[in-house]
Design a protein around this motif. Structure first.
Motif, PDB file in Angstrom:
ATOM      1  N   MET A 126       0.851  -1.188   0.000  1.00  0.00           N
ATOM      2  CA  MET A 126       0.000   0.000   0.000  1.00  0.00           C
ATOM      3  C   MET A 126       0.891   1.244   0.000  1.00  0.00           C
ATOM      4  SD  MET A 126      -2.713   1.235   2.950  1.00  0.00           S
ATOM      5  CE  MET A 126      -3.529  -0.343   2.951  1.00  0.00           C
ATOM      6  N   PRO A 127       0.708   2.146  -0.970  1.00  0.00           N
ATOM      7  CA  PRO A 127       1.535   3.353  -1.023  1.00  0.00           C
ATOM      8  C   PRO A 127       1.353   4.191   0.243  1.00  0.00           C
ATOM      9  CG  PRO A 127       0.323   3.069  -3.064  1.00  0.00           C
ATOM     10  CD  PRO A 127      -0.225   2.074  -2.087  1.00  0.00           C
ATOM     11  N   LYS A 128       2.452   4.807   0.678  1.00  0.00           N
ATOM     12  CA  LYS A 128       2.438   5.595   1.910  1.00  0.00           C
ATOM     13  C   LYS A 128       2.619   7.072   1.576  1.00  0.00           C
ATOM     14  CE  LYS A 128       4.805   3.855   5.389  1.00  0.00           C
ATOM     15  NZ  LYS A 128       5.906   3.574   6.357  1.00  0.00           N
ATOM     16  N   VAL A 129       1.709   7.907   2.115  1.00  0.00           N
ATOM     17  CA  VAL A 129       1.772   9.344   1.891  1.00  0.00           C
ATOM     18  C   VAL A 129       1.948  10.051   3.233  1.00  0.00           C
ATOM     19  CG1 VAL A 129       0.571  11.362   0.955  1.00  0.00           C
ATOM     20  CG2 VAL A 129       0.241   9.116  -0.121  1.00  0.00           C
ATOM     21  N   MET A 130       2.944  10.934   3.307  1.00  0.00           N
ATOM     22  CA  MET A 130       3.180  11.730   4.511  1.00  0.00           C
ATOM     23  C   MET A 130       2.594  13.119   4.271  1.00  0.00           C
ATOM     24  SD  MET A 130       6.856  12.647   6.288  1.00  0.00           S
ATOM     25  CE  MET A 130       7.181  10.972   6.838  1.00  0.00           C
ATOM     26  N   VAL A 131       1.758  13.580   5.208  1.00  0.00           N
ATOM     27  CA  VAL A 131       1.147  14.899   5.091  1.00  0.00           C
ATOM     28  C   VAL A 131       1.657  15.770   6.240  1.00  0.00           C
ATOM     29  CG1 VAL A 131      -1.016  16.200   4.938  1.00  0.00           C
ATOM     30  CG2 VAL A 131      -0.935  13.829   4.124  1.00  0.00           C
ATOM     31  N   TYR A 154      -4.795  21.505  11.693  1.00  0.00           N
ATOM     32  CA  TYR A 154      -5.327  20.166  11.946  1.00  0.00           C
ATOM     33  C   TYR A 154      -6.487  19.840  11.005  1.00  0.00           C
ATOM     34  CZ  TYR A 154      -6.763  16.012  14.462  1.00  0.00           C
ATOM     35  OH  TYR A 154      -7.076  14.721  14.771  1.00  0.00           O
ATOM     36  N   SER A 155      -7.332  20.827  10.717  1.00  0.00           N
ATOM     37  CA  SER A 155      -8.475  20.592   9.824  1.00  0.00           C
ATOM     38  C   SER A 155      -8.005  20.210   8.419  1.00  0.00           C
ATOM     39  CB  SER A 155      -9.381  21.821   9.764  1.00  0.00           C
ATOM     40  OG  SER A 155      -8.637  22.946   9.329  1.00  0.00           O
ATOM     41  N   GLU A 156      -6.945  20.863   7.946  1.00  0.00           N
ATOM     42  CA  GLU A 156      -6.389  20.544   6.618  1.00  0.00           C
ATOM     43  C   GLU A 156      -5.815  19.127   6.618  1.00  0.00           C
ATOM     44  OE1 GLU A 156      -6.258  22.369   3.815  1.00  0.00           O
ATOM     45  OE2 GLU A 156      -6.965  24.296   4.560  1.00  0.00           O
ATOM     46  N   LEU A 157      -5.110  18.787   7.697  1.00  0.00           N
ATOM     47  CA  LEU A 157      -4.545  17.436   7.817  1.00  0.00           C
ATOM     48  C   LEU A 157      -5.657  16.403   7.717  1.00  0.00           C
ATOM     49  CD1 LEU A 157      -1.908  17.240  10.722  1.00  0.00           C
ATOM     50  CD2 LEU A 157      -1.525  16.949   8.282  1.00  0.00           C
ATOM     51  N   GLN A 158      -6.754  16.651   8.439  1.00  0.00           N
ATOM     52  CA  GLN A 158      -7.868  15.700   8.449  1.00  0.00           C
ATOM     53  C   GLN A 158      -8.498  15.555   7.067  1.00  0.00           C
ATOM     54  OE1 GLN A 158     -10.129  17.396  11.839  1.00  0.00           O
ATOM     55  NE2 GLN A 158     -10.049  15.319  12.657  1.00  0.00           N
ATOM     56  N   ALA A 185      13.375  12.083  -2.237  1.00  0.00           N
ATOM     57  CA  ALA A 185      11.964  12.030  -1.820  1.00  0.00           C
ATOM     58  C   ALA A 185      11.089  12.852  -2.765  1.00  0.00           C
ATOM     59  CB  ALA A 185      11.817  12.550  -0.390  1.00  0.00           C
ATOM     60  N   ARG A 186       9.896  12.360  -3.024  1.00  0.00           N
ATOM     61  CA  ARG A 186       8.922  13.071  -3.856  1.00  0.00           C
ATOM     62  C   ARG A 186       8.152  14.026  -2.951  1.00  0.00           C
ATOM     63  NH1 ARG A 186      10.414  12.893  -8.791  1.00  0.00           N
ATOM     64  NH2 ARG A 186      10.810  10.831  -9.603  1.00  0.00           N
ATOM     65  N   VAL A 187       8.283  15.334  -3.198  1.00  0.00           N
ATOM     66  CA  VAL A 187       7.629  16.324  -2.344  1.00  0.00           C
ATOM     67  C   VAL A 187       6.702  17.214  -3.163  1.00  0.00           C
ATOM     68  CG1 VAL A 187       7.952  18.217  -0.701  1.00  0.00           C
ATOM     69  CG2 VAL A 187       9.633  16.347  -0.798  1.00  0.00           C
ATOM     70  N   ILE A 188       5.435  17.236  -2.768  1.00  0.00           N
ATOM     71  CA  ILE A 188       4.449  18.115  -3.388  1.00  0.00           C
ATOM     72  C   ILE A 188       4.130  19.202  -2.358  1.00  0.00           C
ATOM     73  CG2 ILE A 188       2.110  18.338  -4.310  1.00  0.00           C
ATOM     74  CD1 ILE A 188       2.265  15.309  -4.998  1.00  0.00           C
ATOM     75  N   VAL A 189       4.388  20.451  -2.717  1.00  0.00           N
ATOM     76  CA  VAL A 189       4.035  21.559  -1.835  1.00  0.00           C
ATOM     77  C   VAL A 189       2.533  21.796  -1.978  1.00  0.00           C
ATOM     78  CG1 VAL A 189       4.243  24.059  -1.531  1.00  0.00           C
ATOM     79  CG2 VAL A 189       6.293  22.661  -1.841  1.00  0.00           C
ATOM     80  N   VAL A 190       1.837  21.872  -0.834  1.00  0.00           N
ATOM     81  CA  VAL A 190       0.395  22.135  -0.817  1.00  0.00           C
ATOM     82  C   VAL A 190       0.209  23.395   0.019  1.00  0.00           C
ATOM     83  CG1 VAL A 190      -1.874  21.231  -0.229  1.00  0.00           C
ATOM     84  CG2 VAL A 190      -0.061  19.650  -0.888  1.00  0.00           C
ATOM     85  N   SER A 191      -0.157  24.504  -0.635  1.00  0.00           N
ATOM     86  CA  SER A 191      -0.152  25.772   0.083  1.00  0.00           C
ATOM     87  C   SER A 191      -1.280  26.703  -0.320  1.00  0.00           C
ATOM     88  CB  SER A 191       1.184  26.480  -0.160  1.00  0.00           C
ATOM     89  OG  SER A 191       1.209  27.726   0.508  1.00  0.00           O
ATOM     90  N   TYR A 229       3.458  21.621  -7.215  1.00  0.00           N
ATOM     91  CA  TYR A 229       2.886  22.638  -6.325  1.00  0.00           C
ATOM     92  C   TYR A 229       1.380  22.607  -6.484  1.00  0.00           C
ATOM     93  CZ  TYR A 229       2.908  27.150  -3.849  1.00  0.00           C
ATOM     94  OH  TYR A 229       2.738  28.151  -2.924  1.00  0.00           O
ATOM     95  N   LEU A 230       0.670  22.386  -5.393  1.00  0.00           N
ATOM     96  CA  LEU A 230      -0.797  22.337  -5.412  1.00  0.00           C
ATOM     97  C   LEU A 230      -1.324  23.459  -4.530  1.00  0.00           C
ATOM     98  CD1 LEU A 230      -3.458  20.865  -6.165  1.00  0.00           C
ATOM     99  CD2 LEU A 230      -3.119  19.445  -4.129  1.00  0.00           C
ATOM    100  N   ALA A 231      -2.129  24.349  -5.135  1.00  0.00           N
ATOM    101  CA  ALA A 231      -2.675  25.473  -4.371  1.00  0.00           C
ATOM    102  C   ALA A 231      -3.960  25.062  -3.649  1.00  0.00           C
ATOM    103  CB  ALA A 231      -2.949  26.645  -5.309  1.00  0.00           C
ATOM    104  N   LYS A 232      -4.118  25.558  -2.414  1.00  0.00           N
ATOM    105  CA  LYS A 232      -5.363  25.379  -1.666  1.00  0.00           C
ATOM    106  C   LYS A 232      -6.274  26.541  -2.045  1.00  0.00           C
ATOM    107  CE  LYS A 232      -2.969  23.724   2.515  1.00  0.00           C
ATOM    108  NZ  LYS A 232      -2.668  24.111   3.896  1.00  0.00           N
ATOM    109  N   PRO A 233      -7.569  26.361  -2.100  1.00  0.00           N
ATOM    110  CA  PRO A 233      -8.250  25.076  -1.899  1.00  0.00           C
ATOM    111  C   PRO A 233      -8.139  24.216  -3.153  1.00  0.00           C
ATOM    112  CG  PRO A 233      -9.848  26.793  -2.394  1.00  0.00           C
ATOM    113  CD  PRO A 233      -8.495  27.463  -2.335  1.00  0.00           C
TER     114      PRO A 233
END
Length: 120
Positions: free
Chosen positions: A1-6, A11-15, A76-82, A101-105
């Motif tokens: 199973m692929p593992k993703v680190m966030v 905390y709400s964004e993490l969830q 390491a594969r790093v995607i910035v989420v900001s 790079y992934l922009a929120k929302p």
């Protein structure tokens, strides 16, 4: 199973990200700051890291530079989420070594499509 680190101090964004990723079948690790990120990556060996920028103690750009400088984690594969979604933020993120790079929302589909791109 692929593992993703966030890594996100909200905390709400993490969830939200954890729920989206788990429902797609990923193993998810969450952290509220970028402290000791290199050690966390060495220990957990995630397939992809989703990294927020604006965090207390150690911001995402600093953590990303540390990951890229460390021989053990530089691949390491790093995607910035900001929420910083100006073109200049994206360019700076890529310059610091982000793979993407992934922009929120963002939508669940956008998040999953990006994560899938980086799974070897």
């Amino acid at each position: 199973m692929p593992k993703v680190m966030v890594v996100d101090d909200a905390y709400s964004e993490l969830q939200v990200m954890e729920t989206i990723l788990r429902s797609a079948g990923y193993d998810v690790l969450t952290y509220l700051d970028g402290d000791q990120l290199e050690e966390k990556i060495v220990k957990e060996r995630p397939d992809v890291v989703l990294l927020d920028i604006v965090m207390p103690k150690r911001n995402g750009f600093d953590a990303l530079r540390g990951v890229r400088r460390d021989e053990r984690t530089k691949q390491a594969r790093v995607i910035v989420v900001s929420s910083k979604n100006q073109d200049s933020d994206r360019v700076w993120g890529m310059r610091q070594g982000a793979d993407e790079y992934l922009a929120k929302p963002f939508t669940p589909d956008q998040l999953l499509a990006l994560v899938r791109r980086f799974l070897r």
